[in-house]
Every structure is written in C-alpha cells, then in structure tokens.
Motif scaffolding. Structure first.
Motif, short mmCIF file in Angstrom:
data_model
loop_
_atom_site.label_atom_id
_atom_site.label_comp_id
_atom_site.label_asym_id
_atom_site.label_seq_id
_atom_site.Cartn_x
_atom_site.Cartn_y
_atom_site.Cartn_z
N SER A 103 -2.40 -3.16 0.75
CA SER A 103 -3.27 -2.90 -0.39
C SER A 103 -4.66 -2.48 0.02
O SER A 103 -5.46 -2.09 -0.84
CB SER A 103 -3.36 -4.16 -1.25
N GLY A 104 -4.97 -2.59 1.29
CA GLY A 104 -6.31 -2.24 1.74
C GLY A 104 -6.39 -0.80 2.22
O GLY A 104 -5.48 0.00 1.97
N PHE A 105 -7.47 -0.50 2.95
CA PHE A 105 -7.65 0.87 3.41
C PHE A 105 -7.77 0.97 4.93
O PHE A 105 -7.20 1.88 5.52
CB PHE A 105 -8.91 1.46 2.76
N THR A 106 -8.49 0.06 5.56
CA THR A 106 -8.68 0.14 7.00
C THR A 106 -8.44 -1.18 7.73
O THR A 106 -8.10 -1.16 8.90
CB THR A 106 -10.10 0.62 7.34
N ALA A 107 -8.61 -2.30 7.07
CA ALA A 107 -8.51 -3.60 7.73
C ALA A 107 -7.06 -4.00 7.92
O ALA A 107 -6.27 -4.00 6.97
CB ALA A 107 -9.23 -4.66 6.91
N THR B 193 -5.21 -6.47 5.62
CA THR B 193 -4.82 -6.07 4.26
C THR B 193 -3.48 -5.34 4.23
O THR B 193 -3.03 -4.95 3.16
CB THR B 193 -5.90 -5.18 3.62
N PHE B 194 -2.88 -5.16 5.39
CA PHE B 194 -1.56 -4.52 5.47
C PHE B 194 -0.53 -5.61 5.75
O PHE B 194 -0.52 -6.21 6.82
CB PHE B 194 -1.56 -3.46 6.56
N ALA B 195 0.34 -5.85 4.79
CA ALA B 195 1.27 -6.97 4.87
C ALA B 195 2.57 -6.62 5.60
O ALA B 195 3.24 -7.52 6.12
CB ALA B 195 1.60 -7.47 3.47
N TYR B 196 2.92 -5.36 5.61
CA TYR B 196 4.20 -4.95 6.17
C TYR B 196 3.99 -3.97 7.32
O TYR B 196 3.19 -3.04 7.21
CB TYR B 196 5.07 -4.30 5.08
N VAL C 194 -6.13 3.77 12.71
CA VAL C 194 -6.12 5.20 12.96
C VAL C 194 -6.40 5.97 11.67
O VAL C 194 -7.30 6.80 11.60
CB VAL C 194 -4.76 5.65 13.54
N GLY C 195 -5.62 5.70 10.64
CA GLY C 195 -5.79 6.39 9.38
C GLY C 195 -4.98 5.74 8.28
O GLY C 195 -4.06 4.97 8.55
N SER C 196 -5.32 6.05 7.04
CA SER C 196 -4.57 5.51 5.91
C SER C 196 -4.61 6.49 4.75
O SER C 196 -5.46 7.39 4.71
CB SER C 196 -5.10 4.14 5.49
N ILE C 197 -3.70 6.28 3.82
CA ILE C 197 -3.58 7.18 2.67
C ILE C 197 -3.20 6.36 1.46
O ILE C 197 -2.32 5.50 1.52
CB ILE C 197 -2.54 8.29 2.98
N MET D 232 -0.58 3.31 2.69
CA MET D 232 0.12 3.40 3.97
C MET D 232 -0.88 3.69 5.07
O MET D 232 -1.77 4.53 4.91
CB MET D 232 1.18 4.50 3.93
N GLY D 233 -0.73 2.99 6.17
CA GLY D 233 -1.67 3.16 7.26
C GLY D 233 -0.98 3.35 8.59
O GLY D 233 0.20 3.01 8.75
N TRP D 234 -1.73 3.92 9.50
CA TRP D 234 -1.30 4.04 10.90
C TRP D 234 -2.31 3.30 11.77
O TRP D 234 -3.52 3.46 11.59
CB TRP D 234 -1.20 5.49 11.34
N PHE D 235 -1.79 2.55 12.70
CA PHE D 235 -2.60 1.84 13.67
C PHE D 235 -2.03 2.13 15.05
O PHE D 235 -0.90 2.59 15.17
CB PHE D 235 -2.57 0.33 13.39
N ARG D 236 -2.81 1.84 16.08
CA ARG D 236 -2.30 2.05 17.43
C ARG D 236 -2.83 0.97 18.37
O ARG D 236 -3.89 0.40 18.13
CB ARG D 236 -2.69 3.43 17.94
#
Length: 120
Positions: free
Chosen positions: A99-103, A106-109, A47-50, A33-37
C-alpha cells in the motif's frame, strides 16, 4: 497475493534487461507494486514503484532515467525495464505488493527474487 519474478540473468555493462513479476491470488490491481534489490553485503533497497493505475511511478535516484517500471493489470504483471546497466546494478531483484510507495515496511507481499549479474 503470490508473486513470481523472472527475467534476471547475465548482461554486459551498458546493456539492458527486463524483469517481470506475475501476481496471483488476490486482486492485483488493488496494490502498489514495487521493485527492490539487494546486492551482496548490502541491505535491500528501493528501486521503483507504480501505483494501481500505472499513472504514477517513483524511482530511486540511482536508477532515474535508466529504469522504467510499468504494469499490465489485465495480465497481473509488473515490469522493470533496466537500461544502461552497470556493475552497481548487480543484485537480487525482488518484486513486492503493498500500500505504500517506497518504504519496504509498507509492502506486505514479496516475490522470491531474480538475480541480475552485470559483467564488465
């Protein structure tokens, strides 16, 4: 997976805010799960991911030490605790699953975004 972000609002500089993102439709715990802005006139940024277990997190240099990402798989929810906010943090914040970490690729949803406004 469907994602719904919330918790944005107006906060004074130096203040704190916690964003939440609830997932549904697929097994939430399978995803990073990631956060972007995205600030006005700027590109969307990481921003961050976990990771799925919550044991490993990644942060952009600009938020390290101020923001904390966490997740509760039992509640299908990921959080972003934001402290010491400044005007540079004002943006629309998006949660994402992938499935990714920062790119971003790699975030599909992606969720719909929640607006954070910081007043000086």
């Amino acid at each position: 997976v469907q994602l719904q972000a919330s918790g944005g609002g107006l906060v004074q500089a130096g203040g704190s805010l916690r964003l939440s993102c609830v997932g549904s439709g697929r097994t939430f715990s399978n995803y990073v799960m990631g956060w972007f802005r995205q600030a006005p006139g700027k590109e969307r940024e990481f921003v961050g991911s976990i990771i799925w277990s919550g044991l490993t997190t990644y942060y952009a240099d600009s938020v390290k030490g101020r923001f904390t990402i966490s997740r509760d798989n039992a509640k299908n929810t990921v959080y972003l605790q934001m402290n010491s906010l400044s005007s540079e943090d004002a943006a629309v914040y998006y949660c994402a699953a992938g499935s990714g970490f920062t790119a971003q690729a790699t975030f599909a949803y992606w969720g719909q975004g929640t607006l954070v406004t910081v007043s000086s």
